[in-house]
Motif scaffolding. Structure first.
Motif: not given
Length: 156
Positions: A40-48, A74-81, A142-149
């Motif tokens: 699930a998306s929250v605004q323009n944030l990354n999903t869990i 590579k960092d540039k691919f680290s969010f491509d799934f 990123h765990l903190g972000q997951i908890v908040l999401l």
């Protein structure tokens, strides 16, 4: 206790079973999470799901180096799934995440204390110890972000 055992245990805590630093861990936050919440998306944030896959991407890449392979991430691919479309796909990912984490822990424990201070692949990446410590810090971030999401998505 060997330094490598101690640092591997700290990594284990953030992903699999610890509660000392953040009072939670990835497994606690993700294991029984419905896939629809994970994607699930929250605004323009990354999903869990994307945040979990992001951390897994680095675990898998570092495991390859620990096993004598090359550093191919590579960092540039680290969010491509590829998107997750079902509970089964989510659980398959989580099982791979936990298994690769177990492998990371095992491999990190095998590193000698002397190797901890050696260059990790290239001088620009620092030492083995720095890379493992960065994985711990990065994972907590990123765990903190997951908890908040989760708090934003689930109204308990």
């Amino acid at each position: 206790m060997k330094d490598t055992s101690e640092i591997a245990n700290r990594f284990k805590e953030v992903i699999l079973n610890g509660t000392w630093v953040a009072n939670t861990n990835y497994k606690d936050q993700l294991e029984n999470l419905d896939w629809k919440v994970a994607v699930a998306s929250v605004q323009n944030l990354n999903t869990i799901a994307v945040l979990a896959q992001h951390i897994h991407y680095y675990i898998k890449g570092i495991n390859n180096v620990f096993k004598g392979g090359t550093l191919d991430i590579k960092d540039k691919f680290s969010f491509d799934f590829a998107p997750i479309h079902s509970q089964q796909e989510w659980e398959t990912f989580l099982n791979k995440f936990w298994a690769d984490t177990d492998e990371f822990i095992f491999l990190a424990e095998q590193i000698s204390n002397d190797t901890l201070d050696q260059v990790f692949v290239d001088e620009k990446y620092g030492t083995y110890k720095r890379n493992i410590e960065c994985m711990i810090e990065h994972s907590y971030y990123h765990l903190g972000q997951i908890v908040l999401l989760k708090k934003l998505l689930i109204n308990d």
